[in-house]
Design an enzyme around this catalytic site. Structure first.
Site, PDB file in Angstrom:
ATOM      1  N   GLU A 122      71.350  -1.230 -18.083  1.00  0.00           N
ATOM      2  CA  GLU A 122      71.975  -2.365 -17.393  1.00  0.00           C
ATOM      3  C   GLU A 122      70.976  -3.122 -16.520  1.00  0.00           C
ATOM      4  O   GLU A 122      71.366  -3.876 -15.622  1.00  0.00           O
ATOM      5  CB  GLU A 122      73.142  -1.878 -16.532  1.00  0.00           C
ATOM      6  CG  GLU A 122      74.285  -1.261 -17.304  1.00  0.00           C
ATOM      7  CD  GLU A 122      75.048  -2.242 -18.169  1.00  0.00           C
ATOM      8  OE1 GLU A 122      74.586  -3.394 -18.339  1.00  0.00           O
ATOM      9  OE2 GLU A 122      76.112  -1.870 -18.684  1.00  0.00           O
ATOM     10  N   HIS A 159      76.446  -0.104  -9.563  1.00  0.00           N
ATOM     11  CA  HIS A 159      77.327  -0.371 -10.710  1.00  0.00           C
ATOM     12  C   HIS A 159      78.024   0.927 -11.082  1.00  0.00           C
ATOM     13  O   HIS A 159      77.385   1.980 -11.204  1.00  0.00           O
ATOM     14  CB  HIS A 159      76.516  -0.879 -11.898  1.00  0.00           C
ATOM     15  CG  HIS A 159      77.244  -0.841 -13.207  1.00  0.00           C
ATOM     16  ND1 HIS A 159      78.486  -1.416 -13.390  1.00  0.00           N
ATOM     17  CD2 HIS A 159      76.906  -0.287 -14.404  1.00  0.00           C
ATOM     18  CE1 HIS A 159      78.879  -1.221 -14.646  1.00  0.00           C
ATOM     19  NE2 HIS A 159      77.938  -0.526 -15.274  1.00  0.00           N
ATOM     20  N   HIS A 208      81.714   2.869 -13.194  1.00  0.00           N
ATOM     21  CA  HIS A 208      82.829   2.796 -14.137  1.00  0.00           C
ATOM     22  C   HIS A 208      84.066   3.387 -13.469  1.00  0.00           C
ATOM     23  O   HIS A 208      84.810   4.156 -14.097  1.00  0.00           O
ATOM     24  CB  HIS A 208      82.507   3.559 -15.426  1.00  0.00           C
ATOM     25  CG  HIS A 208      81.418   2.941 -16.243  1.00  0.00           C
ATOM     26  ND1 HIS A 208      81.002   3.459 -17.441  1.00  0.00           N
ATOM     27  CD2 HIS A 208      80.651   1.837 -16.039  1.00  0.00           C
ATOM     28  CE1 HIS A 208      80.026   2.725 -17.947  1.00  0.00           C
ATOM     29  NE2 HIS A 208      79.794   1.724 -17.104  1.00  0.00           N
ATOM     30  N   TYR A 264      93.550  -7.333   2.890  1.00  0.00           N
ATOM     31  CA  TYR A 264      92.623  -8.278   3.513  1.00  0.00           C
ATOM     32  C   TYR A 264      91.151  -7.909   3.346  1.00  0.00           C
ATOM     33  O   TYR A 264      90.260  -8.736   3.580  1.00  0.00           O
ATOM     34  CB  TYR A 264      92.950  -8.441   4.994  1.00  0.00           C
ATOM     35  CG  TYR A 264      92.747  -7.210   5.849  1.00  0.00           C
ATOM     36  CD1 TYR A 264      91.473  -6.819   6.267  1.00  0.00           C
ATOM     37  CD2 TYR A 264      93.835  -6.438   6.266  1.00  0.00           C
ATOM     38  CE1 TYR A 264      91.278  -5.705   7.055  1.00  0.00           C
ATOM     39  CE2 TYR A 264      93.653  -5.325   7.056  1.00  0.00           C
ATOM     40  CZ  TYR A 264      92.373  -4.956   7.453  1.00  0.00           C
ATOM     41  OH  TYR A 264      92.189  -3.842   8.233  1.00  0.00           O
ATOM     42  N   HIS A 309      85.087  -2.486 -18.408  1.00  0.00           N
ATOM     43  CA  HIS A 309      83.777  -1.889 -18.168  1.00  0.00           C
ATOM     44  C   HIS A 309      83.698  -1.196 -16.819  1.00  0.00           C
ATOM     45  O   HIS A 309      83.482   0.007 -16.761  1.00  0.00           O
ATOM     46  CB  HIS A 309      82.709  -2.993 -18.279  1.00  0.00           C
ATOM     47  CG  HIS A 309      81.306  -2.504 -18.239  1.00  0.00           C
ATOM     48  ND1 HIS A 309      80.259  -3.188 -18.824  1.00  0.00           N
ATOM     49  CD2 HIS A 309      80.731  -1.421 -17.645  1.00  0.00           C
ATOM     50  CE1 HIS A 309      79.129  -2.531 -18.631  1.00  0.00           C
ATOM     51  NE2 HIS A 309      79.395  -1.460 -17.903  1.00  0.00           N
ATOM     52  N   TYR A 332      82.626  -7.150  12.560  1.00  0.00           N
ATOM     53  CA  TYR A 332      83.189  -5.806  12.678  1.00  0.00           C
ATOM     54  C   TYR A 332      82.099  -4.745  12.824  1.00  0.00           C
ATOM     55  O   TYR A 332      81.014  -4.874  12.223  1.00  0.00           O
ATOM     56  CB  TYR A 332      84.027  -5.507  11.435  1.00  0.00           C
ATOM     57  CG  TYR A 332      84.638  -4.121  11.422  1.00  0.00           C
ATOM     58  CD1 TYR A 332      85.765  -3.825  12.182  1.00  0.00           C
ATOM     59  CD2 TYR A 332      84.072  -3.103  10.647  1.00  0.00           C
ATOM     60  CE1 TYR A 332      86.332  -2.563  12.160  1.00  0.00           C
ATOM     61  CE2 TYR A 332      84.626  -1.845  10.622  1.00  0.00           C
ATOM     62  CZ  TYR A 332      85.752  -1.573  11.387  1.00  0.00           C
ATOM     63  OH  TYR A 332      86.297  -0.327  11.366  1.00  0.00           O
TER      64      TYR A 332
END
Length: 241
Positions: free
Chosen positions: A101, A119, A121, A140, A181, A236
């Site tokens: 990837e 990344h 799955h 939110y 994916h 925050y």
């Protein structure tokens, strides 16, 4: 009195550092980054966001992108297994083959200010990616990702087309879903990229859970409500921590 080099040139009072000492900084930074990358990759497995070697992680150090190698279980990775490429994808560190990837990771670095990419799955996020073109505004915390989370249209993994679909879905966002994916998220640090990934998976789980109650429809937030929350979330936490 200024010190002189052996060739007679003035050093300005600064002692010259041996070559190996001058290079210690960059090498040490890469080593620390690789350790952090491996720890993050292992966390995606232990937290259930990845099964086997199905996800990948990267971090940018200067113009070098460290990435997990393809097909190697994370628990087997050692400091000697470091894999690095430049921003054009040319391998500059290690001998293991980078993740398949890589086009997605490099696209993120070329088009955003990202310093780390995760990344996965993840189960609930992947399920949602098959149902809707955009994650409904169930919470939110979507504001922390830049707004409604889009689903990038399906394309075969590892291809330029998938990277392009992802790029469009990430416009003004820090995370998106990849149809049939998984997920991709980026941040200024590996912890931030990981936290955004985990938040996305959690929101997907909340929406799927709320949507599963027969006869009831989840109450959703408006875009304005999410945008307001996003502004509040910018401040925050504790400064510098």
């Amino acid at each position: 009195m200024a010190e002189q080099r052996r060739d007679g040139r003035d050093t300005g009072g600064m002692r010259e550092q041996p070559q190996e000492r001058r290079e210690e900084g960059p090498r040490a930074e890469l080593a620390r980054a690789w350790d952090d990358l491996v720890a993050t990759a292992r966390r995606t497995v232990s937290d259930g966001l990845v099964v086997g070697t199905s996800g990948n992680v990267s971090v940018r150090v200067g113009d070098t992108v460290l990435v997990t190698p393809t097909g190697v279980p994370y628990e087997r990775l050692t400091p000697a297994d470091v894999v690095g490429v430049d921003l054009d994808g040319r391998q500059v560190l290690g001998s293991l083959v980078p993740t398949s990837e890589l086009p997605m990771h490099l696209t993120v670095y070329r088009t955003t200010d990202a310093r780390a990419v995760v990344h996965t799955h993840a189960v609930h996020a992947t399920a949602v990616s098959t149902l809707v073109p955009e994650l409904p505004l169930i919470h939110y915390m979507a504001g922390a990702l830049g707004g409604p989370v889009r689903v990038a249209p399906y394309a075969t993994y590892g291809t330029p087309q998938l990277a392009e679909n992802m790029r469009r879905a990430l416009e003004d966002r820090t995370a998106c879903l990849l149809q049939n994916h998984g997920t991709i998220a980026y941040g200024a640090t590996l912890p931030q990229a990981y936290d955004r990934t985990a938040q996305l998976e959690w929101m997907c789980r909340v929406w799927l859970t709320a949507s599963s109650i027969p006869g009831l429809t989840p109450t959703l937030l408006t875009g304005e409500q999410v945008a307001e929350a996003g502004e509040r979330l910018r401040g925050y936490g504790q400064p510098g921590r």
